[in-house]
Write a protein that holds these residues in place. Structure first.
Motif, short mmCIF file in Angstrom:
data_model
loop_
_atom_site.label_atom_id
_atom_site.label_comp_id
_atom_site.label_asym_id
_atom_site.label_seq_id
_atom_site.Cartn_x
_atom_site.Cartn_y
_atom_site.Cartn_z
N GLY A 41 0.83 -1.22 0.00
CA GLY A 41 0.00 0.00 0.00
C GLY A 41 0.86 1.26 0.00
N PRO A 42 1.66 1.47 1.07
CA PRO A 42 2.53 2.65 1.06
C PRO A 42 3.52 2.65 -0.11
N ALA A 43 3.92 1.47 -0.61
CA ALA A 43 4.84 1.42 -1.75
C ALA A 43 4.17 2.02 -2.99
N THR A 44 2.87 1.72 -3.17
CA THR A 44 2.14 2.30 -4.30
C THR A 44 2.09 3.82 -4.18
N VAL A 45 1.79 4.30 -2.98
CA VAL A 45 1.76 5.74 -2.75
C VAL A 45 3.14 6.34 -3.06
N ALA A 46 4.19 5.62 -2.67
CA ALA A 46 5.56 6.10 -2.87
C ALA A 46 5.94 6.24 -4.34
N LEU A 56 1.42 6.61 4.65
CA LEU A 56 0.26 5.86 5.14
C LEU A 56 -0.99 6.75 5.21
N GLY A 57 -0.78 8.02 5.54
CA GLY A 57 -1.90 8.96 5.59
C GLY A 57 -2.54 9.14 4.22
N ILE A 98 -5.23 6.15 -5.48
CA ILE A 98 -5.73 7.50 -5.18
C ILE A 98 -4.74 8.20 -4.25
N GLY A 99 -4.17 7.43 -3.30
CA GLY A 99 -3.16 7.97 -2.40
C GLY A 99 -1.94 8.47 -3.16
N MET A 100 -1.55 7.74 -4.23
CA MET A 100 -0.41 8.14 -5.06
C MET A 100 -0.68 9.48 -5.74
N VAL A 101 -1.88 9.62 -6.31
CA VAL A 101 -2.26 10.87 -6.97
C VAL A 101 -2.29 12.01 -5.94
N LEU A 102 -2.80 11.69 -4.76
CA LEU A 102 -2.88 12.68 -3.69
C LEU A 102 -1.48 13.16 -3.29
#
Lengths: 238, 116
Positions: free
Chosen positions: A78-83, B9-10, B31-35
């Motif tokens: 999850g956090p890796a995707t955000v990263a 994580l947020g 969506i978190g990535m775009v954010l």
């Protein structure tokens, strides 16, 4: 002194054993990859998956039991995707400069990957949830798994498809593009990232720095496009 | 490090909430990535804060695929039934996608007056 069956029963219940096995298998896979001169054939994920699977089958352990330990690693997807936003942001200026060709190549590569995977699979007799699981296989794993779950595929099967796609892409890309006579490293890298995600990107970086940077952008953008288009394509195909 | 993790994580949390609340078909982390991308363009100091942690995670990205990949052991019946078809689909579609992507990139770049 506890006897062995008791000890084994204790280890089986705890999460620690399989967490350690996962990390150790990856360490072995990574070492094998370096030892083989970073050949795309010796993929560390593939080596680790084979080792852990053999250990599970050998000890008669269920995937559910394994996952109780491995979920701590899995959670980090999850956090890796955000990263992934970070390399995308770092390459913002390159992104702007080649915006139009990239967007066109992104849509073409992504849609061709999805439709042809399902089309060829269907022609070869693949049906049901296995066929749906093929759809997001060109996206990077964390995204592909999420998409597979959303559209009614089998995430575990998709995960294996994603990794195999990356390995196939990494192995064929250089001879393929050399045979086609493509010399634009931006185009080569970008299309590789779209078709073969992180494993393709790692390969592109070995061949050419520019190709690697564009592959990273292609992977990031295709994660987004697959997430957006796969449900639409799934609705249209199934 | 702690703040970088909290931000990553947020963003994921905000993405998951967004996806569920609005019933979006896109996974929450995307969506978190775009954010996060949007936040980095808005706040100057943010890229420097999250980059080291993000890079550490992305350098070891391969490790994170293993638990899901091992899931193949619970799908051996599917592999036995469709193995050849799945292999053909993976090989064919990866080749086609590589060719389609690179040819489209070059064709559009040429249309825009690029001679590289």
């Amino acid at each position: 002194m506890t006897d062995l069956p008791d000890l084994w029963a204790y280890l089986q219940q705890g999460a620690l054993l399989w967490l350690v096995v996962t990390l150790a298998a990856y360490g072995i896979g990574d070492a094998a990859f370096r030892r083989a001169g970073r050949s795309p054939w010796v993929n560390p994920v593939l080596v680790a998956v084979v080792l852990v699977s053999a250990a599970l089958v050998g000890t008669g352990t269920s995937y559910q039991t394994y996952f109780e330990g491995a979920q701590f690693v899995h959670f980090l997807l999850g956090p890796a995707t955000v990263a992934l936003a970070v390399p995308l942001f770092a390459n913002l200026h390159r992104l702007r400069a080649a915006m139009v060709p990239m967007l066109a190549a992104l849509v073409a590569g992504s849609v061709v990957a999805m439709v042809s995977a399902v089309g060829i699979g269907w022609l070869c007799g693949v049906r049901g949830a296995a066929l749906v699981s093929l759809l997001p296989k060109s996206a990077t794993s964390p995204v592909a798994l999420g998409v597979a779950e959303t559209i009614g595929g089998i995430p575990a099967l998709t995960a294996a498809m994603v990794i195999l796609t990356g390995i196939i892409g990494a192995v064929v890309v250089t001879p393929l593009y050399n045979a086609m006579g493509v010399r634009d490293w931006r185009a080569r890298g970008f299309a590789t990232g779209v078709a073969a995600h992180g494993i393709g990107t790692a390969r592109a970086f070995q061949v050419n720095e520019t190709a690697g940077a564009f592959a990273g952008i292609g992977m990031g953008l295709n994660a987004l496009v697959t997430a957006l288009l796969a449900p639409v394509v799934a609705h249209w195909l199934f | 490090m702690i703040w970088a993790l909290a931000i990553l994580l947020g963003c994921q949390l905000a993405g998951e909430v967004c996806a569920r609340a609005l019933g979006l078909p896109v996974p929450g982390p995307v969506i978190g990535m775009v954010l996060l991308f949007g936040l980095m363009t808005a706040f100057r100091g943010l890229p420097r804060l999250v980059t080291p942690t993000a890079q550490t995670i992305l350098t070891n990205l391969s490790l994170l695929f293993i638990p899901a990949g091992v899931g193949i052991v619970s799908q051996l019946d599917q592999v036995a039934q469709y193995g050849a078809g799945l292999a053909a689909a993976l090989l064919g579609s990866t080749l086609l996608s590589l060719v389609a992507g690179v040819l489209t990139f070059r064709a559009v770049a040429r249309l825009m007056g690029d001679r590289a």
